[in-house]
Design a protein around this motif. Sequence first.
Motif, short mmCIF file in Angstrom:
data_model
loop_
_atom_site.label_atom_id
_atom_site.label_comp_id
_atom_site.label_asym_id
_atom_site.label_seq_id
_atom_site.Cartn_x
_atom_site.Cartn_y
_atom_site.Cartn_z
N ILE A 5 0.88 -1.17 0.00
CA ILE A 5 0.00 0.00 0.00
C ILE A 5 0.92 1.22 0.00
O ILE A 5 1.79 1.35 0.85
CB ILE A 5 -0.94 0.02 1.23
N ALA A 6 0.72 2.08 -0.97
CA ALA A 6 1.57 3.27 -1.10
C ALA A 6 1.27 4.28 0.01
O ALA A 6 0.28 4.16 0.71
CB ALA A 6 1.33 3.90 -2.47
N TYR A 7 2.13 5.26 0.13
CA TYR A 7 1.93 6.32 1.13
C TYR A 7 0.54 6.92 1.01
O TYR A 7 -0.10 7.25 2.00
CB TYR A 7 2.98 7.43 0.95
N CYS A 8 0.04 7.06 -0.22
CA CYS A 8 -1.24 7.71 -0.51
C CYS A 8 -2.44 6.79 -0.34
O CYS A 8 -3.58 7.22 -0.47
CB CYS A 8 -1.24 8.26 -1.93
N GLY A 9 -2.20 5.51 -0.11
CA GLY A 9 -3.29 4.55 0.05
C GLY A 9 -3.56 3.71 -1.18
O GLY A 9 -4.33 2.75 -1.11
N LEU A 10 -2.96 4.03 -2.31
CA LEU A 10 -3.15 3.20 -3.50
C LEU A 10 -2.49 1.84 -3.29
O LEU A 10 -1.50 1.72 -2.57
CB LEU A 10 -2.56 3.88 -4.74
N ASN A 100 -10.83 10.97 -5.50
CA ASN A 100 -11.46 10.16 -6.55
C ASN A 100 -11.23 8.67 -6.37
O ASN A 100 -11.45 7.91 -7.31
CB ASN A 100 -10.91 10.58 -7.92
N ASN A 101 -10.75 8.24 -5.21
CA ASN A 101 -10.39 6.84 -5.07
C ASN A 101 -10.86 6.29 -3.72
O ASN A 101 -10.20 6.47 -2.69
CB ASN A 101 -8.88 6.66 -5.24
N ASP A 102 -12.00 5.61 -3.77
CA ASP A 102 -12.58 5.04 -2.54
C ASP A 102 -11.64 4.03 -1.89
O ASP A 102 -11.52 3.98 -0.66
CB ASP A 102 -13.91 4.34 -2.84
N GLU A 103 -10.95 3.23 -2.70
CA GLU A 103 -10.05 2.21 -2.15
C GLU A 103 -8.90 2.86 -1.38
O GLU A 103 -8.53 2.39 -0.31
CB GLU A 103 -9.51 1.30 -3.25
N ALA A 104 -8.33 3.93 -1.93
CA ALA A 104 -7.24 4.63 -1.23
C ALA A 104 -7.72 5.19 0.10
O ALA A 104 -7.04 5.06 1.12
CB ALA A 104 -6.66 5.74 -2.11
N ARG A 105 -8.91 5.79 0.10
CA ARG A 105 -9.48 6.29 1.36
C ARG A 105 -9.66 5.16 2.36
O ARG A 105 -9.31 5.30 3.53
CB ARG A 105 -10.82 7.00 1.11
N ASN A 107 -8.03 2.28 2.46
CA ASN A 107 -6.71 1.81 2.89
C ASN A 107 -6.09 2.74 3.92
O ASN A 107 -5.30 2.31 4.77
CB ASN A 107 -5.78 1.64 1.70
N LEU A 108 -6.43 4.03 3.85
CA LEU A 108 -5.89 5.01 4.81
C LEU A 108 -6.80 5.19 6.02
O LEU A 108 -6.45 5.92 6.95
CB LEU A 108 -5.67 6.36 4.12
N GLY A 109 -7.96 4.58 5.97
CA GLY A 109 -8.89 4.68 7.10
C GLY A 109 -9.58 6.03 7.20
O GLY A 109 -9.92 6.48 8.29
N ILE A 110 -9.80 6.67 6.04
CA ILE A 110 -10.50 7.97 6.05
C ILE A 110 -11.79 7.90 5.26
O ILE A 110 -12.03 7.03 4.49
CB ILE A 110 -9.61 9.12 5.53
#
Length: 110
Positions: A5-10, A100-105, A107-110
């Motif tokens: 998981i990248a820093y940004c959540g991707l 624009n990315n639900d998965e990244a959010r 993964n970051l817990g936001i």
Amino acid sequence: MKKLIAYCGLDCEKCDAYIATQNNDQALREKTAKYWSELNGVEITPEMINCDGCRMDGRKTPYCDCMCQIKICAQSKKIETCSSCPQVKNCKTVGMVTINNDEARKNLGI
């Protein structure tokens, strides 16, 4: 948190640069370079499409290696991902991805 998981959540495992690198897929490198060139208005060559994961040791695309402002910020704060940052919910830098990315959010817990 999962290392890919990248820093940004991707999720790096879903990134075409990562997939092309791990599978040594030249056709996918060429397709990704063409698409990213068009998307970003800069020339990206297939030779630039090599990545072992944002937070992993090894190869990175030039952007992910030294130009990504999200990575630069997270590393300066010595945090594993943006999920560890108290400003993550209101951060405009990571917001460029998470808006624009639900998965990244997720993964970051936001």
